[in-house]
Design a protein around this motif. Structure first.
Motif, mmCIF file in Angstrom:
data_model
loop_
_atom_site.group_PDB
_atom_site.id
_atom_site.type_symbol
_atom_site.label_atom_id
_atom_site.label_comp_id
_atom_site.label_asym_id
_atom_site.label_seq_id
_atom_site.Cartn_x
_atom_site.Cartn_y
_atom_site.Cartn_z
ATOM 1 N N ALA A 36 0.823 -1.217 0.000
ATOM 2 C CA ALA A 36 0.000 0.000 0.000
ATOM 3 C C ALA A 36 0.853 1.261 0.000
ATOM 4 C CB ALA A 36 -0.937 0.001 1.202
ATOM 5 N N GLN A 37 2.120 1.141 0.369
ATOM 6 C CA GLN A 37 3.014 2.298 0.375
ATOM 7 C C GLN A 37 3.589 2.585 -1.003
ATOM 8 O OE1 GLN A 37 5.823 1.307 3.447
ATOM 9 N NE2 GLN A 37 4.310 1.518 5.070
ATOM 10 N N ASN A 38 3.346 1.704 -1.962
ATOM 11 C CA ASN A 38 3.793 1.862 -3.330
ATOM 12 C C ASN A 38 3.071 3.045 -3.974
ATOM 13 O OD1 ASN A 38 3.740 1.518 -6.247
ATOM 14 N ND2 ASN A 38 4.614 -0.505 -5.908
ATOM 15 N N ASP A 39 3.770 3.779 -4.841
ATOM 16 C CA ASP A 39 3.173 4.939 -5.505
ATOM 17 C C ASP A 39 1.948 4.568 -6.333
ATOM 18 O OD1 ASP A 39 5.057 6.651 -4.433
ATOM 19 O OD2 ASP A 39 6.398 6.534 -6.170
ATOM 20 N N HIS A 43 -1.691 6.022 -5.785
ATOM 21 C CA HIS A 43 -2.347 6.742 -6.880
ATOM 22 C C HIS A 43 -3.770 6.224 -7.081
ATOM 23 C CE1 HIS A 43 -3.079 8.667 -10.725
ATOM 24 N NE2 HIS A 43 -3.400 7.484 -11.221
ATOM 25 N N TRP A 44 -3.951 4.922 -7.001
ATOM 26 C CA TRP A 44 -5.264 4.317 -7.199
ATOM 27 C C TRP A 44 -6.092 4.281 -5.919
ATOM 28 C CZ3 TRP A 44 -7.456 3.701 -11.719
ATOM 29 C CH2 TRP A 44 -6.641 3.685 -12.843
ATOM 30 N N GLY A 45 -5.539 4.756 -4.815
ATOM 31 C CA GLY A 45 -6.270 4.809 -3.559
ATOM 32 C C GLY A 45 -6.497 3.458 -2.918
ATOM 33 N N LEU A 46 -5.585 2.517 -3.172
ATOM 34 C CA LEU A 46 -5.723 1.175 -2.607
ATOM 35 C C LEU A 46 -5.148 1.150 -1.195
ATOM 36 C CD1 LEU A 46 -4.632 -0.935 -5.710
ATOM 37 C CD2 LEU A 46 -6.962 -0.500 -4.890
ATOM 38 N N ALA A 48 -4.143 -0.652 2.545
ATOM 39 C CA ALA A 48 -3.504 -1.900 2.953
ATOM 40 C C ALA A 48 -4.547 -2.997 3.148
ATOM 41 C CB ALA A 48 -2.706 -1.677 4.241
ATOM 42 N N LEU A 49 -5.709 -2.624 3.655
ATOM 43 C CA LEU A 49 -6.778 -3.600 3.866
ATOM 44 C C LEU A 49 -7.255 -4.186 2.540
ATOM 45 C CD1 LEU A 49 -8.736 -5.039 5.764
ATOM 46 C CD2 LEU A 49 -10.226 -3.055 5.612
ATOM 47 N N THR A 50 -7.459 -3.340 1.544
ATOM 48 C CA THR A 50 -7.908 -3.810 0.231
ATOM 49 C C THR A 50 -6.879 -4.743 -0.386
ATOM 50 O OG1 THR A 50 -9.127 -1.763 -0.118
ATOM 51 C CG2 THR A 50 -8.642 -3.084 -2.069
ATOM 52 N N ILE A 51 -5.628 -4.370 -0.315
ATOM 53 C CA ILE A 51 -4.559 -5.196 -0.890
ATOM 54 C C ILE A 51 -4.440 -6.512 -0.138
ATOM 55 C CG2 ILE A 51 -2.064 -5.336 -1.290
ATOM 56 C CD1 ILE A 51 -2.187 -2.264 -1.808
ATOM 57 N N ALA A 52 -4.501 -6.472 1.194
ATOM 58 C CA ALA A 52 -4.411 -7.707 1.979
ATOM 59 C C ALA A 52 -5.589 -8.634 1.686
ATOM 60 C CB ALA A 52 -4.345 -7.387 3.473
ATOM 61 N N ILE A 53 -6.768 -8.071 1.504
ATOM 62 C CA ILE A 53 -7.936 -8.897 1.158
ATOM 63 C C ILE A 53 -7.737 -9.534 -0.214
ATOM 64 C CG2 ILE A 53 -10.376 -8.791 0.513
ATOM 65 C CD1 ILE A 53 -10.757 -6.877 2.877
ATOM 66 N N ALA A 54 -7.250 -8.754 -1.177
ATOM 67 C CA ALA A 54 -7.000 -9.307 -2.518
ATOM 68 C C ALA A 54 -5.959 -10.422 -2.450
ATOM 69 C CB ALA A 54 -6.557 -8.200 -3.470
ATOM 70 N N LEU A 55 -4.902 -10.195 -1.693
ATOM 71 C CA LEU A 55 -3.890 -11.244 -1.521
ATOM 72 C C LEU A 55 -4.497 -12.478 -0.862
ATOM 73 C CD1 LEU A 55 -0.787 -9.204 -0.263
ATOM 74 C CD2 LEU A 55 -0.993 -10.439 -2.427
ATOM 75 N N GLY A 176 -16.139 0.751 -0.179
ATOM 76 C CA GLY A 176 -15.719 1.774 0.777
ATOM 77 C C GLY A 176 -14.515 2.546 0.275
ATOM 78 N N ASP A 177 -13.523 1.840 -0.280
ATOM 79 C CA ASP A 177 -12.358 2.508 -0.839
ATOM 80 C C ASP A 177 -12.731 3.389 -2.034
ATOM 81 O OD1 ASP A 177 -10.574 1.572 1.003
ATOM 82 O OD2 ASP A 177 -9.474 0.260 -0.371
ATOM 83 N N VAL A 178 -13.591 2.873 -2.889
ATOM 84 C CA VAL A 178 -14.008 3.634 -4.065
ATOM 85 C C VAL A 178 -14.731 4.913 -3.637
ATOM 86 C CG1 VAL A 178 -15.572 3.634 -6.058
ATOM 87 C CG2 VAL A 178 -14.074 1.685 -5.655
ATOM 88 N N SER A 179 -15.638 4.801 -2.685
ATOM 89 C CA SER A 179 -16.380 5.991 -2.249
ATOM 90 C C SER A 179 -15.488 6.968 -1.494
ATOM 91 C CB SER A 179 -17.571 5.592 -1.386
ATOM 92 O OG SER A 179 -17.134 5.056 -0.154
ATOM 93 N N GLU A 180 -14.517 6.460 -0.783
ATOM 94 C CA GLU A 180 -13.616 7.303 -0.013
ATOM 95 C C GLU A 180 -12.670 8.081 -0.918
ATOM 96 O OE1 GLU A 180 -10.388 6.016 3.066
ATOM 97 O OE2 GLU A 180 -12.362 5.486 3.822
ATOM 98 N N ASN A 181 -12.231 7.431 -1.988
ATOM 99 C CA ASN A 181 -11.236 8.045 -2.871
ATOM 100 C C ASN A 181 -11.860 8.705 -4.089
ATOM 101 O OD1 ASN A 181 -8.871 7.268 -1.394
ATOM 102 N ND2 ASN A 181 -9.364 5.178 -1.970
#
Length: 183
Positions: A36-39, A43-46, A48-55, A176-181
């Motif tokens: 999630a710390q990656n640029d 940029h896409w507003g992802l 850490a929770l979203t990425i961990a869930i996808a993983l 939630g991420d989409v609406s937040e970002n």
């Protein structure tokens, strides 16, 4: 224990499975935080929770079925006891004085928004999207209360299947991420 474990573990093997499973879940969480710390992720507003869930979804459907015998007990502990403990500890940060400080109007507004969001999610889910009751209740709780934590807290009440809980968590986090970002 995991649905994939088909045999009884002795105490030594169960303790080993606990440790390995906890290390696996911590690794996925840390990978999500790191990624999630990656640029690009930022940029896409992802989150850490979203990425961990996808993983977790990818690993849970590819690698996990093959290693569940070695780590299922620990993954179960992380998914149930540790997550619930985290939810309770997070909730303890709010005091009754803080709740009283916002006033009756704010509490009633919050109650109205929470109730209407849950009822709208239930109506849309059952009438428009034709989802099953368990999925609708889980997604409604997550959307109206506080996201993935609310889905996990609702799971034992609804007694939903693990697959429905996973889908509800992913749905709530992604939207939630989409609406937040705003993306």
């Amino acid at each position: 224990m995991s649905q994939y474990i088909r045999f009884q573990l002795n105490k030594k093997d169960e303790a080993k499975s606990n440790y390995i499973g906890l290390i696996c879940t911590a690794s996925v969480a840390l990978a999500g935080i790191f990624m999630a710390q990656n640029d690009i992720a930022q940029h896409w507003g992802l989150s850490a929770l979203t990425i961990a869930i996808a993983l977790g979804i990818v690993l849970g459907n590819t690698v996990y079925p093959h290693i569940s015998h070695a780590c299922g007990a620990g993954v179960g502990i992380a998914k149930q006891q540790l997550l619930r403990t985290g939810i309770v500890l997070y909730g303890l940060r709010i005091t009754f004085q803080q709740i009283a400080g916002v006033g009756v109007t704010a509490i009633l507004t919050d109650l109205l928004v929470l109730s209407s969001t849950f009822l709208l999610a239930y109506w849309l889910g059952t009438r428009i999207f034709k989802l099953d009751r368990d999925s609708v209740l889980l997604i409604g709780a997550g959307s109206s209360i506080c996201g993935a934590a609310a889905v996990m807290a609702t799971e034992p009440v609804v007694q939903a299947q693990a697959s429905k809980v996973s889908i509800a968590v992913a749905t709530v986090v992604v939207f939630g991420d989409v609406s937040e970002n705003g993306k």
